[in-house]
Design a protein around this motif. Structure first.
Motif, PDB file in Angstrom:
ATOM      1  N   UNK A 186     -18.702  -9.479  22.908  1.00  0.00           N
ATOM      2  CA  UNK A 186     -18.202  -8.998  21.628  1.00  0.00           C
ATOM      3  C   UNK A 186     -18.827  -7.640  21.322  1.00  0.00           C
ATOM      4  N   UNK A 187     -18.002  -6.750  20.824  1.00  0.00           N
ATOM      5  CA  UNK A 187     -18.465  -5.405  20.484  1.00  0.00           C
ATOM      6  C   UNK A 187     -19.350  -5.450  19.246  1.00  0.00           C
ATOM      7  N   UNK A 188     -20.260  -4.473  19.100  1.00  0.00           N
ATOM      8  CA  UNK A 188     -21.091  -4.422  17.896  1.00  0.00           C
ATOM      9  C   UNK A 188     -20.232  -4.125  16.668  1.00  0.00           C
ATOM     10  N   UNK A 189     -20.721  -4.473  15.476  1.00  0.00           N
ATOM     11  CA  UNK A 189     -19.951  -4.215  14.251  1.00  0.00           C
ATOM     12  C   UNK A 189     -19.670  -2.724  14.082  1.00  0.00           C
ATOM     13  N   UNK A 190     -18.507  -2.417  13.567  1.00  0.00           N
ATOM     14  CA  UNK A 190     -18.106  -1.033  13.309  1.00  0.00           C
ATOM     15  C   UNK A 190     -18.822  -0.540  12.051  1.00  0.00           C
ATOM     16  N   UNK A 191     -19.616   0.552  12.143  1.00  0.00           N
ATOM     17  CA  UNK A 191     -20.350   1.035  10.966  1.00  0.00           C
ATOM     18  C   UNK A 191     -19.440   1.490   9.829  1.00  0.00           C
ATOM     19  N   UNK A 192     -18.251   1.967  10.151  1.00  0.00           N
ATOM     20  CA  UNK A 192     -17.320   2.391   9.089  1.00  0.00           C
ATOM     21  C   UNK A 192     -16.894   1.190   8.254  1.00  0.00           C
ATOM     22  N   UNK A 193     -16.637   0.062   8.920  1.00  0.00           N
ATOM     23  CA  UNK A 193     -16.272  -1.140   8.173  1.00  0.00           C
ATOM     24  C   UNK A 193     -17.436  -1.613   7.314  1.00  0.00           C
ATOM     25  N   UNK A 194     -18.655  -1.341   7.753  1.00  0.00           N
ATOM     26  CA  UNK A 194     -19.830  -1.674   6.954  1.00  0.00           C
ATOM     27  C   UNK A 194     -19.855  -0.914   5.645  1.00  0.00           C
ATOM     28  N   UNK A 195     -19.350   0.313   5.645  1.00  0.00           N
ATOM     29  CA  UNK A 195     -19.272   1.098   4.409  1.00  0.00           C
ATOM     30  C   UNK A 195     -18.341   0.401   3.423  1.00  0.00           C
ATOM     31  N   UNK A 242     -17.592  -2.811   3.366  1.00  0.00           N
ATOM     32  CA  UNK A 242     -18.239  -4.043   2.913  1.00  0.00           C
ATOM     33  C   UNK A 242     -19.282  -3.740   1.826  1.00  0.00           C
ATOM     34  N   UNK A 243     -20.057  -2.684   2.009  1.00  0.00           N
ATOM     35  CA  UNK A 243     -21.049  -2.294   1.000  1.00  0.00           C
ATOM     36  C   UNK A 243     -20.353  -1.912  -0.307  1.00  0.00           C
ATOM     37  N   UNK A 244     -19.211  -1.237  -0.201  1.00  0.00           N
ATOM     38  CA  UNK A 244     -18.438  -0.864  -1.385  1.00  0.00           C
ATOM     39  C   UNK A 244     -18.008  -2.117  -2.154  1.00  0.00           C
ATOM     40  N   UNK A 245     -17.499  -3.103  -1.435  1.00  0.00           N
ATOM     41  CA  UNK A 245     -17.029  -4.330  -2.076  1.00  0.00           C
ATOM     42  C   UNK A 245     -18.162  -5.054  -2.804  1.00  0.00           C
ATOM     43  N   UNK A 246     -19.373  -5.009  -2.262  1.00  0.00           N
ATOM     44  CA  UNK A 246     -20.513  -5.713  -2.844  1.00  0.00           C
ATOM     45  C   UNK A 246     -21.146  -4.959  -4.017  1.00  0.00           C
ATOM     46  N   UNK A 247     -20.919  -3.649  -4.090  1.00  0.00           N
ATOM     47  CA  UNK A 247     -21.536  -2.829  -5.137  1.00  0.00           C
ATOM     48  C   UNK A 247     -20.844  -3.083  -6.482  1.00  0.00           C
ATOM     49  N   UNK A 248     -21.623  -3.375  -7.511  1.00  0.00           N
ATOM     50  CA  UNK A 248     -21.044  -3.666  -8.822  1.00  0.00           C
ATOM     51  C   UNK A 248     -20.964  -2.443  -9.736  1.00  0.00           C
ATOM     52  N   UNK A 249     -21.380  -1.272  -9.257  1.00  0.00           N
ATOM     53  CA  UNK A 249     -21.371  -0.070 -10.090  1.00  0.00           C
ATOM     54  C   UNK A 249     -19.947   0.308 -10.491  1.00  0.00           C
ATOM     55  N   UNK A 250     -19.714   0.611 -11.767  1.00  0.00           N
ATOM     56  CA  UNK A 250     -18.376   1.044 -12.187  1.00  0.00           C
ATOM     57  C   UNK A 250     -18.048   2.463 -11.699  1.00  0.00           C
ATOM     58  N   UNK A 251     -19.048   3.194 -11.236  1.00  0.00           N
ATOM     59  CA  UNK A 251     -18.845   4.575 -10.784  1.00  0.00           C
ATOM     60  C   UNK A 251     -18.690   4.687  -9.272  1.00  0.00           C
ATOM     61  N   UNK A 282     -17.266   4.770  -5.435  1.00  0.00           N
ATOM     62  CA  UNK A 282     -16.109   5.380  -4.794  1.00  0.00           C
ATOM     63  C   UNK A 282     -16.153   5.007  -3.330  1.00  0.00           C
ATOM     64  N   UNK A 283     -15.086   4.413  -2.827  1.00  0.00           N
ATOM     65  CA  UNK A 283     -15.041   3.984  -1.434  1.00  0.00           C
ATOM     66  C   UNK A 283     -14.790   5.193  -0.539  1.00  0.00           C
ATOM     67  N   UNK A 284     -15.816   5.623   0.198  1.00  0.00           N
ATOM     68  CA  UNK A 284     -15.704   6.793   1.067  1.00  0.00           C
ATOM     69  C   UNK A 284     -15.402   6.405   2.514  1.00  0.00           C
ATOM     70  N   UNK A 285     -15.132   5.141   2.757  1.00  0.00           N
ATOM     71  CA  UNK A 285     -14.891   4.687   4.118  1.00  0.00           C
ATOM     72  C   UNK A 285     -13.444   4.735   4.548  1.00  0.00           C
ATOM     73  N   UNK A 286     -12.524   5.002   3.655  1.00  0.00           N
ATOM     74  CA  UNK A 286     -11.110   4.908   3.993  1.00  0.00           C
ATOM     75  C   UNK A 286     -10.475   6.250   4.345  1.00  0.00           C
ATOM     76  N   UNK A 287     -11.054   7.346   3.897  1.00  0.00           N
ATOM     77  CA  UNK A 287     -10.521   8.659   4.249  1.00  0.00           C
ATOM     78  C   UNK A 287      -9.485   9.205   3.283  1.00  0.00           C
TER      79      UNK A 287
END
Length: 103
Positions: A1-10, A12-21, A23-28
């Motif tokens: 199995x390949x290692x996790x993709x770091x971009x997808x980790x961004x 996932x971190x976005x989804x977990x962050x509760x800040x109202x400010x 911005x998901x920078x992982x999608x482009x």
């Protein structure tokens, strides 16, 4: 199995962050809360700098812009790279995103 993709980790971190400010920078491609396209200020400044240079509109060579390819290789491999010193590295510039993966 390949290692996790770091971009997808961004994402996932976005989804977990509760800040109202946040911005998901992982999608482009970024959108406002109203789903309108959002152009970052830094992108606007870069566009202004590019436009002020008054460059011509010639096509690049098929392999891309040589200075860009050279600094990319140094960035990726390091200035002291044995492969670079021995001229064993070939670089090509392609479309961004997944556009270069199409046949």
């Amino acid at each position: 199995q390949a290692p996790p993709d770091p971009i997808l980790g961004v994402t996932e971190a976005f989804k977990k962050d509760s800040s109202p400010d946040k911005l998901n920078l992982g999608v482009g491609a970024y959108r406002t809360e109203n789903l309108e396209p959002l152009v970052l200020d830094v992108v606007k400044k870069a566009e202004e700098r590019i436009m002020s240079q008054n460059n011509n509109k010639e096509y690049l060579a098929v392999e891309g812009f040589a200075p860009f390819r050279e600094v990319t290789a140094r960035l990726l491999l390091g200035d002291d790279s044995k492969a670079l010193k021995e001229k064993r590295v070939v670089t090509l510039q392609s479309l961004s995103g997944t556009g270069s993966l199409r046949t």
